[in-house]
Design an enzyme around this catalytic site. Structure first.
Site, PDB file in Angstrom:
ATOM      1  N   SER A 175       0.793  -1.231   0.000  1.00 23.16           N
ATOM      2  CA  SER A 175       0.000   0.000   0.000  1.00 23.16           C
ATOM      3  C   SER A 175       0.825   1.281   0.000  1.00 23.16           C
ATOM      4  CB  SER A 175      -0.963  -0.005   1.188  1.00 23.16           C
ATOM      5  OG  SER A 175      -0.270  -0.233   2.393  1.00 23.16           O
ATOM      6  N   HIS A 203      -5.476  -3.291  -2.543  1.00 28.45           N
ATOM      7  CA  HIS A 203      -5.148  -2.360  -3.627  1.00 28.45           C
ATOM      8  C   HIS A 203      -5.095  -3.031  -4.992  1.00 28.45           C
ATOM      9  CE1 HIS A 203      -4.293   1.186  -1.207  1.00 28.45           C
ATOM     10  NE2 HIS A 203      -3.788   0.345  -0.310  1.00 28.45           N
ATOM     11  N   LYS A 234     -11.745   0.403  -1.803  1.00 30.08           N
ATOM     12  CA  LYS A 234     -10.771   1.112  -2.641  1.00 30.08           C
ATOM     13  C   LYS A 234     -11.300   1.195  -4.086  1.00 30.08           C
ATOM     14  CE  LYS A 234      -7.479   0.752   0.874  1.00 30.08           C
ATOM     15  NZ  LYS A 234      -6.615  -0.062   1.679  1.00 30.08           N
TER      16      LYS A 234
END
Ligand SMILES: *Cc1c(COP(=O)(O)O)cnc(C)c1O
Length: 385
Positions: A175, A203, A234
């Site tokens: 990240s 992610h 996300k």
């Protein structure tokens, strides 16, 4: 009472406070009345404000009301939860899936459910804080291997013979650095040493792989990662998280994960929005294509100013500056140029590794990206970068 600790944080330039976004329209935001281009959101595909998510949430709210009222195993499980789990395992191509209330709740729920005192967890030293906390809660023996260092991991596996179970855990995309875990080697090692492999795709979901299915799809290794965790918070532009895997794994998690058992279920409207987001991720690959184009544009723009993007392979571009103070100064200068990027400081990154962490979105226009390159170029000339 807490003055001493607060003063200490303040003096070290580590005191943090949220910046309030007064209004936003995709990557265009207003802070203190100033119009800025947002370049540090994890809303990679620009779905957080998408009409399909809004409509799905509104429909679900009309049907179910807002709160779920109880945990899933008591009376909080609605059709919206069931439908999302079903939709998700079709997307991930796994036998089953389970929802968690956040990525943090997922990692602190999954890891202690599958590893305990007799077990060993092998964890990359740059794994997300929620993985670290999950490992601590598990009471398992912890062996931390150097970032992406497969020789180090192999050495630790060789010494793990007396453990009941071995669990290797890694971020799919790291990240704070934007690099990708060496999944082919991790799969080989896990199979060779009879270890379970868990990948955190927070992610990577929606970002990596032809269909956005994450790190395993990116490497063509679907079916060989037994525990895949990911989030809706996300690239999906929603909220919540999941684990995807075999029927048995999911059944065990449902009965052992304390963050699942002892926490109120997600609001059904949130689940409905996540389901709409999966549809968009699957059926509109052009968003992902644009995201990666935007990444290439920024990387080549920065190169022209002599700014490298470290080891990043993804739309997360870290510019490591070092000191917290200098990083804050650079972020402030960017703010003046109309670009919003936060200064990332310890404990989110190691001491002396403070950085600007830029993230691209599919909804950035070419002009936004060029403005960011230019502003960063000026920071470089002023010695701030
Ligand atoms: C953001 C993140 C999480 C936490 O997810 P939330 O849904 O925000 O709680 C977990 N793991 C990684 C790698 C992350 O980047």
């Amino acid at each position: 009472m807490f003055e001493h600790e607060l003063t200490d944080l303040f003096e070290k330039k580590l005191l943090r406070q949220p910046v309030v976004i007064e209004s936003s329209d995709g990557p265009r935001i207003t802070v203190n009345g100033k119009h800025l281009v947002l370049m540090c959101s994890n809303d990679y595909l620009g779905l957080a404000g998408h009409p399909a998510l809004r409509a799905a949430a509104a429909d679900a709210m009309a049907r179910y009301g807002f709160g779920a009222g109880a945990s899933r195993l008591v009376s909080g499980s609605s059709m919206a939860h069931e439908e999302l789990e079903y939709r998700l395992c079709r997307f991930k191509q796994t036998e089953a899936a389970i929802l968690y209330n956040s990525g943090y709740a997922a990692n602190t729920g999954i890891i202690p459910a599958i590893a305990g005192e007799a077990d060993i967890i092998l964890s990359d030293n740059l794994n997300h804080a929620s993985i670290i906390d999950g490992c601590r809660l598990s009471k398992a023996r912890l062996a931390v291997y150097r970032h992406r260092d497969m020789n180090d991991l192999e050495g630790l596996l060789k010494k793990s013979g007396n453990a009941r179970r071995r669990l290797i855990v890694t971020d799919g995309v790291f990240s704070m650095d934007g690099d990708i875990a060496p999944l082919p080697d991790l799969v080989t090692l896990s199979e060779r040493f009879d270890a379970l492999l868990m990948v955190d795709d927070a992610h990577a979901t929606g970002v990596l792989g032809m269909h956005g299915r994450g790190t395993a799809e990116h490497f063509g290794l679907e079916g060989r990662v037994p525990i895949q965790m990911g989030t809706f918070s996300k690239a999906f532009g929603s909220f919540g998280a999941y684990a995807a895997g075999s029927h048995d794994l999911i059944k065990l998690l449902m009965n052992r994960s304390r963050s699942f058992m002892y926490s109120t279920a997600l609001p059904p409207a949130v689940c409905a929005a996540s389901r709409a987001a999966i549809d968009l991720v699957e059926h509109e690959p052009e968003r992902r294509v644009k995201l990666w184009k935007n990444r290439e544009r920024l990387v080549s723009g920065l190169e022209r100013f002599g700014i490298g993007s470290e080891n990043s392979d993804t739309p997360i571009i870290p510019l490591v500056i070092g000191s917290a103070e200098k990083t804050i100064a650079a972020a402030r200068r960017l703010f003046e140029h109309g670009i919003y990027v936060t200064a990332i400081r310890p404990p989110s990154v190691a001491e002396g590794a403070a950085r600007l962490r830029i993230t691209l979105m599919a909804t950035h226009a070419d002009d936004d990206i060029d403005a960011a390159s230019k502003a960063l170029g000026e920071c470089r000339q002023e010695g701030l970068l």
